[in-house]
Design a protein around this motif. Structure first.
Motif, short mmCIF file in Angstrom:
data_model
loop_
_atom_site.label_atom_id
_atom_site.label_comp_id
_atom_site.label_asym_id
_atom_site.label_seq_id
_atom_site.Cartn_x
_atom_site.Cartn_y
_atom_site.Cartn_z
N UNK A 70 39.64 33.62 49.26
CA UNK A 70 40.42 34.48 48.37
C UNK A 70 40.27 34.05 46.92
N UNK A 71 40.24 32.74 46.67
CA UNK A 71 40.07 32.25 45.31
C UNK A 71 38.68 32.54 44.77
N UNK A 72 37.69 32.56 45.63
CA UNK A 72 36.33 32.88 45.20
C UNK A 72 36.21 34.36 44.85
N UNK A 73 36.91 35.21 45.57
CA UNK A 73 36.81 36.65 45.37
C UNK A 73 37.54 37.11 44.10
N UNK A 74 38.56 36.38 43.67
CA UNK A 74 39.37 36.83 42.53
C UNK A 74 38.56 37.12 41.27
N UNK A 75 37.63 36.27 40.83
CA UNK A 75 36.85 36.61 39.63
C UNK A 75 35.97 37.84 39.82
N UNK A 76 35.53 38.09 41.04
CA UNK A 76 34.67 39.25 41.30
C UNK A 76 35.45 40.55 41.16
N UNK A 77 36.76 40.51 41.31
CA UNK A 77 37.55 41.74 41.19
C UNK A 77 37.49 42.32 39.78
N UNK A 78 37.27 41.47 38.79
CA UNK A 78 37.19 41.97 37.42
C UNK A 78 35.96 42.87 37.22
N UNK A 79 34.95 42.72 38.05
CA UNK A 79 33.76 43.57 37.95
C UNK A 79 34.08 45.02 38.32
N UNK A 80 35.06 45.21 39.18
CA UNK A 80 35.39 46.55 39.66
C UNK A 80 36.46 47.22 38.81
N UNK A 81 36.98 46.52 37.82
CA UNK A 81 38.00 47.09 36.95
C UNK A 81 37.33 48.04 35.97
N UNK A 82 37.79 49.25 35.94
CA UNK A 82 37.19 50.23 35.03
C UNK A 82 38.07 50.35 33.80
N UNK A 83 37.59 49.78 32.73
CA UNK A 83 38.32 49.85 31.47
C UNK A 83 37.32 50.19 30.39
N UNK A 84 37.54 51.30 29.75
CA UNK A 84 36.61 51.73 28.72
C UNK A 84 37.03 51.19 27.36
#
Length: 57
Positions: free
Chosen positions: A16-30
């Motif tokens: 779970x701790x390894x996956x947390x930084x990868x979640x920022x890749x899926x954040x759509x912010x223009x």
């Protein structure tokens, strides 16, 4: 909550701790289209560094 933590394995916590930084890749912010809308005190991450936008200028 403590019962929940007892049931989780160490491997699950580490994954779970390894996956947390990868979640920022899926954040759509223009980015704002107008440069006047940029907040100079906004905190951004660039190449692993946490900076204020005003530090980049």
């Amino acid at each position: 909550m403590s019962n929940f933590m007892k049931r989780m394995s160490r491997r699950a916590i580490v994954q779970a701790l390894i996956v947390l930084p990868a979640l920022s890749l899926f954040r759509s912010r223009t980015a704002p289209a107008n440069p006047n809308e940029i907040d100079p005190d906004e905190i951004v991450e660039i190449n692993g560094w946490i900076l204020r936008r005003s530090d980049l200028a």
